[in-house]
Scaffold this motif. Structure first.
Motif, short mmCIF file in Angstrom:
data_model
loop_
_atom_site.label_atom_id
_atom_site.label_comp_id
_atom_site.label_asym_id
_atom_site.label_seq_id
_atom_site.Cartn_x
_atom_site.Cartn_y
_atom_site.Cartn_z
N VAL A 23 1.01 -1.08 -0.05
CA VAL A 23 0.63 0.03 -0.30
C VAL A 23 1.05 1.57 0.31
O VAL A 23 1.84 1.64 0.87
N LYS A 25 -0.06 4.63 -0.55
CA LYS A 25 -0.77 5.68 -0.05
C LYS A 25 0.05 6.50 0.58
O LYS A 25 0.62 6.25 1.42
N ASN A 46 -5.27 4.43 -2.15
CA ASN A 46 -6.58 4.89 -1.38
C ASN A 46 -7.36 5.82 -1.94
O ASN A 46 -8.53 6.05 -1.94
N VAL A 69 -7.68 0.02 -3.03
CA VAL A 69 -8.03 -0.59 -1.99
C VAL A 69 -9.00 0.67 -0.70
O VAL A 69 -9.27 0.17 0.38
N ILE A 153 -11.57 -4.19 6.71
CA ILE A 153 -10.61 -3.63 7.98
C ILE A 153 -11.15 -3.48 9.28
O ILE A 153 -12.24 -3.26 9.80
N MET A 183 -3.01 -5.76 7.31
CA MET A 183 -2.01 -4.68 7.63
C MET A 183 -1.29 -4.78 8.08
O MET A 183 -0.93 -6.29 8.85
N SER A 184 -0.37 -3.95 8.26
CA SER A 184 1.16 -4.14 8.77
C SER A 184 1.27 -4.79 10.09
O SER A 184 1.93 -5.72 10.66
N ARG A 199 -2.53 -6.36 2.37
CA ARG A 199 -2.98 -4.82 2.17
C ARG A 199 -1.39 -4.49 3.78
O ARG A 199 -1.79 -3.83 4.49
N VAL A 200 -0.62 -4.79 2.70
CA VAL A 200 1.24 -3.69 3.64
C VAL A 200 0.85 -2.67 3.51
O VAL A 200 1.52 -2.83 2.54
N GLY A 201 1.23 -1.79 4.49
CA GLY A 201 1.77 -0.47 3.42
C GLY A 201 3.24 0.08 4.29
O GLY A 201 4.05 0.06 4.54
N THR A 202 2.94 0.33 5.72
CA THR A 202 4.25 0.57 6.77
C THR A 202 4.81 0.04 6.54
O THR A 202 6.38 0.63 6.73
N ARG A 208 3.52 7.02 6.79
CA ARG A 208 3.27 7.72 5.59
C ARG A 208 3.11 9.26 6.02
O ARG A 208 3.14 9.92 6.32
#
Ligand SMILES: Cc1ncc(COP(=O)(O)O)c(C=O)c1O
Length: 213
Positions: A23, A25, A46, A69, A153, A183-184, A199-202, A208
């Motif tokens: 992710v 974003k 997003n 997402v 979520i 997620m993370s 869905r992994v961002g951080t 972010r």
């Protein structure tokens, strides 16, 4: 740790058959490019405007697959159709109908997930659990949509496991394939509970930043 190191650490915990969506974003196009160079192919966004700018900046990456997402306004659907691999958060009939209409116009089918508001949180998007079978039936009947599964979520506080398990049972009862969850902070638990997409961002990109591409 570099981005490539963080990415490979996350990838090491993803079993075969589970798709890792990075992710991106609020991270710049250059970070996506770096992850792509390290082998990552699926990226999640997003916000339509932010995604459009990034997709344009990264149009030279032949194998990139975009996942939308975030929550989606009906009037933004036109920008996504034909350009994203999967829309994760279809949560109402009006949105499903607009994606279907735009897709059918172009002679394509858009892959979608139905987002479940698994804990019934007023502040969150997603379809109430009791309404999921009805929305799934609508989506299945619409030419122009290919329903792949469910997304959720769970609440930020508390144990996510029972929520993941509940959405998995829903997915199974509806005879669907994909489960986008985790997620993370909780993707290992989501995988244990049957996630097919995380869905992994951080954990990949770091915190972010309020930046644009
Ligand atoms: C729908 C969705 N999935 C996944 C993520 C990634 O979350 P994290 O950075 O905790 O991995 C986000 C972040 O905004 C999100 O909105």
């Amino acid at each position: 740790m570099t981005l490539a190191e963080r990415l490979s650490r996350v990838q090491a915990g993803i079993p075969p058959g589970v798709t890792l969506v990075a992710v991106s974003k609020a991270h710049p196009a250059v970070a996506v490019r770096e992850a792509y160079a390290a082998g990552q192919r699926h990226f999640g966004e997003n916000y339509v405007q932010e995604w459009r700018a990034k997709a344009e900046a990264l149009a030279d990456l032949p194998e990139i697959v975009w996942h939308f997402v975030g929550g989606l306004q009906t009037n933004k659907v036109k920008y996504l159709v034909g350009k994203v691999g999967l829309v994760h958060a279809v949560d109402r009939e009006e949105l499903a109908r607009e994606i279907a209409r735009r897709s059918a116009q172009r002679g394509i089918a858009t892959r979608v997930l139905v987002e479940v508001n698994v804990a019934g949180e007023a502040s969150k998007s997603g379809c109430a659990p009791a309404e999921v079978p009805g929305l799934v039936a609508v989506v299945r009947a619409l030419p122009g949509l290919e329903l792949r599964g469910l997304m959720c979520i769970p609440p930020a506080e508390g144990d996510p496991r029972p929520h993941f398990a509940a959405v998995r049972r829903m997915r199974d009862a509806l005879g669907l394939t994909e489960l986008s969850m985790g997620m993370s902070g909780d993707y290992p638990v989501a995988i244990e509970e049957g996630a097919t997409i995380v869905r992994v961002g951080t954990a990949i990109f770091g915190d972010r930043r309020p930046s644009s591409p």
